[in-house]
Design an enzyme around this catalytic site. Structure first.
Site, PDB file in Angstrom:
ATOM      1  N   HIS A 210     -45.635  19.653  66.684  1.00  0.00           N
ATOM      2  CA  HIS A 210     -45.604  19.876  68.112  1.00  0.00           C
ATOM      3  C   HIS A 210     -44.603  21.041  68.398  1.00  0.00           C
ATOM      4  O   HIS A 210     -43.548  21.217  67.786  1.00  0.00           O
ATOM      5  CB  HIS A 210     -45.437  18.732  68.752  1.00  0.00           C
TER       6      HIS A 210
ATOM      7  N   GLU B 244     -42.708  20.942  70.801  1.00  0.00           N
ATOM      8  CA  GLU B 244     -41.283  20.177  71.152  1.00  0.00           C
ATOM      9  C   GLU B 244     -40.479  20.035  69.727  1.00  0.00           C
ATOM     10  O   GLU B 244     -39.291  20.389  69.746  1.00  0.00           O
ATOM     11  CB  GLU B 244     -41.424  18.927  71.672  1.00  0.00           C
TER      12      GLU B 244
ATOM     13  N   CYS C 296     -45.589  13.946  73.965  1.00  0.00           N
ATOM     14  CA  CYS C 296     -45.967  12.580  73.437  1.00  0.00           C
ATOM     15  C   CYS C 296     -44.930  11.722  73.159  1.00  0.00           C
ATOM     16  O   CYS C 296     -43.876  11.912  73.179  1.00  0.00           O
ATOM     17  CB  CYS C 296     -47.163  12.905  72.346  1.00  0.00           C
TER      18      CYS C 296
ATOM     19  N   CYS D 167     -42.622  12.974  70.348  1.00  0.00           N
ATOM     20  CA  CYS D 167     -41.667  13.894  70.967  1.00  0.00           C
ATOM     21  C   CYS D 167     -40.664  13.418  71.820  1.00  0.00           C
ATOM     22  O   CYS D 167     -39.644  13.826  71.777  1.00  0.00           O
ATOM     23  CB  CYS D 167     -42.570  15.258  71.704  1.00  0.00           C
TER      24      CYS D 167
END
Length: 147
Positions: free
Chosen positions: A53, A55, A83, A86
């Site tokens: 992701h 992040e 999410c 993260c």
């Protein structure tokens, strides 16, 4: 000194790059002392990695840059609400401030993100470039549906 709109604009450019690669359009930048120290964009499909992701990539790069797993006195800008994976990584990293544009209405957490992060004294600011970040996400999923 740059402001939240300036840095979120950079994160949005990264989200557009992710979209051009067929990824969900999310971008993230990490700032320290008014300078980008790290950035990331969603890359799960390209890297065959469910943890890639925006992040997580930005956090990994920032740790390498600072030579420390604690990212003290930093701010993360991300185009979409992180999410749970993260969010956990953000907490562990000791990010001081999180700025995200829009809430993820499809997976909005049963425990509000703000409550969880406030428990760990992470400052949160939302609603930066909402129209732009909403448009890129909505257009991405609209185009996926019509294909």
């Amino acid at each position: 000194m740059h402001d939240d709109i300036y840095w979120m604009t950079h994160a949005l450019k990264l989200a557009k790059q992710a979209q051009n690669n067929g990824e969900v359009p999310v971008g993230a930048v990490i700032i320290k002392n008014n300078k980008i120290i790290s950035q990331g964009q969603n890359s799960s499909i390209i890297k065959h990695d469910p943890t890639a992701h925006a992040e997580i990539i930005a956090l990994r790069n920032a740790g390498t840059y600072l030579q420390n797993y604690r990212l003290l006195n930093t701010t993360m800008y991300v185009t979409l609400e992180p999410c749970m994976m993260c969010t956990g990584a953000i907490i562990i990293s000791r990010i001081e401030r999180l700025v995200f544009s829009i809430y993820n209405t499809n997976t909005h957490h049963s425990i509000p993100l703000a409550n969880l992060l406030n428990t760990y004294k992470i400052k949160i600011h939302t609603g930066v470039l909402v129209k732009e970040c909403t448009n890129i996400i909505q257009n991405f999923f609209f185009n996926k549906r019509i294909k």
